[in-house]
Design an enzyme around this catalytic site. Structure first.
Site, mmCIF file in Angstrom:
data_model
loop_
_atom_site.group_PDB
_atom_site.id
_atom_site.type_symbol
_atom_site.label_atom_id
_atom_site.label_comp_id
_atom_site.label_asym_id
_atom_site.label_seq_id
_atom_site.Cartn_x
_atom_site.Cartn_y
_atom_site.Cartn_z
ATOM 1 N N LYS A 57 0.893 -1.124 0.135
ATOM 2 C CA LYS A 57 -0.083 0.004 0.137
ATOM 3 C C LYS A 57 0.660 1.056 0.022
ATOM 4 C CE LYS A 57 -3.604 -2.463 2.145
ATOM 5 N NZ LYS A 57 -4.358 -3.072 3.379
ATOM 6 N N GLN A 101 -4.683 -1.292 9.372
ATOM 7 C CA GLN A 101 -4.370 -2.774 8.834
ATOM 8 C C GLN A 101 -5.168 -3.796 9.977
ATOM 9 O OE1 GLN A 101 -3.267 -3.468 5.802
ATOM 10 N NE2 GLN A 101 -4.060 -5.659 6.304
ATOM 11 N N ASP A 124 -10.804 2.743 4.061
ATOM 12 C CA ASP A 124 -11.327 1.400 4.233
ATOM 13 C C ASP A 124 -12.568 1.069 3.898
ATOM 14 O OD1 ASP A 124 -9.819 -0.988 3.858
ATOM 15 O OD2 ASP A 124 -9.349 -1.290 6.036
#
Ligand code: NDP
Length: 300
Positions: A57, A101, A124
């Protein structure tokens, strides 16, 4: 069975195209508005898969001209410390997207941490505000993997109106948002899960079958309607089939679909690796761009 094996939906090609589109928009945004989209990724602990995702990422966001910061915290980070970092990132004007994450170490409360992210920076798409806006049909930041799946489907099939889509898996991260997106695309959607009775016959009704289960190769070839489009979200690490390699501890990635069997029946299929996984990071970049534009009052 169909006469020819399924055509492959190549995640690499679609992800490259999406990244190039986002990169072009980032360049325009920087030159015309002096705005550089910024992404902050937070990793707690040292899970190897999470480390690999976070690295990817960071690299991809830098490669397309974004500002990118990765915060690596030790596995014993306390909840208050993590929440304080998220609050700082919420207040940082250079950061437009925040991704924590998952999974977090067991002692941390994922829902509370995600709930701390400013919904406008929740790239997200996991904050309840964004999940709710998706259900309500309002503009929202959509979870990256579901968005990646929909881009693959739209670019492969075009209009999906009236198609019967079966989604196997009902997680907040994947199954539920994909079902909402398919519904918004005018599919008739069936959601299946671990309590579904006679899953094979439900799957056989699908024009579009999305597998997001986390069970290696669970969906068999004879569960698939001939000509169906199969999107395999699963990423499972299993020992090599070859007993010598397996004995040496070698592993490989497989999906939730038995690819060899399914490819003989389906019309279109995503491989694992090389399918949905590649779209997830590209979709994250798109979300970060959209978040930056919205925060600057520009049309996203
Ligand atoms: P979860 O474990 O959160 O959810 C799995 C879902 O599958 C649950 O709804 C569960 O049902 C259902 N399920 C489990 N076993 C069965 C079964 N035997 N029959 C029918 N349904 C079953 O997983 P995620 O949604 O987070 O992830 C799913 C897969 O996608 C994993 O392999 C994961 O690694 C992968 N993934 C891939 C990503 C990518 O970028 N490609 C990103 C995110 C995930 P129930 O609710 O009843 O328990």
């Amino acid at each position: 069975m169909t006469d020819a094996p399924a055509r492959i939906i190549d995640g690499k090609v679609h992800a490259e195209r999406l990244r190039a589109e986002v990169a072009a928009e980032v360049a325009t945004l920087r030159s015309e508005h002096g705005l550089q989209p910024g992404l902050a990724v937070v990793l707690v602990g040292d899970d190897p898969a999470s480390q690999a995702y976070v690295k990817s990422k960071g690299e991809h966001s830098l490669a397309i001209g974004m500002h990118s910061v990765t915060h690596r915290l030790p596995a014993d980070t306390r909840q208050e410390e993590l929440i304080r970092l998220v609050a700082d990132l919420n207040a940082d004007p250079l950061i437009h997207g925040i991704l924590v994450q998952l999974p977090l170490p067991k002692h941390l409360d994922e829902a509370a941490v995600i709930g701390t992210i400013n919904p406008d920076k929740d790239v997200d798409g996991l904050h309840v505000v964004n999940a709710g806006r998706l259900v309500a049909g309002l503009p929202s930041l959509v979870a990256c993997t579901p968005m990646g799946c929909m881009i693959l489907l739209r670019e492969t099939l075009g209009d999906m109106s009236g198609k019967h889509a079966v989604v196997v898996g009902r997680s907040l991260l994947v199954g539920k948002p994909i079902a909402q997106l398919l519904l918004a695309a005018n599919c008739t959607v069936t959601m299946a899960h671990s309590r579904t009775v006679d899953l094979p016959s439900i799957c056989r009704q699908a024009d579009i079958l999305v597998a997001a289960v986390g069970q290696p190769r669970m969906i068999r070839g004879d569960w698939i309607k001939p000509g169906a489009t199969v999107i395999d979200v699963g990423i499972n690490r299993v020992p090599f089939d070859n007993p010598v390699q397996a004995a040496a501890g070698k592993t490989k990635l497989v999906g939730d679909v038995n690819y060899k069997e399914a490819a003989q029946v389906a019309g279109w299929i995503t491989p694992v690796p090389g399918g949905v996984g590649l779209m997830t990071v590209a979709a994250l970049l798109r979300n970060t761009l959209a978040a930056a534009k919205r925060q600057a009052g520009l049309d996203a």
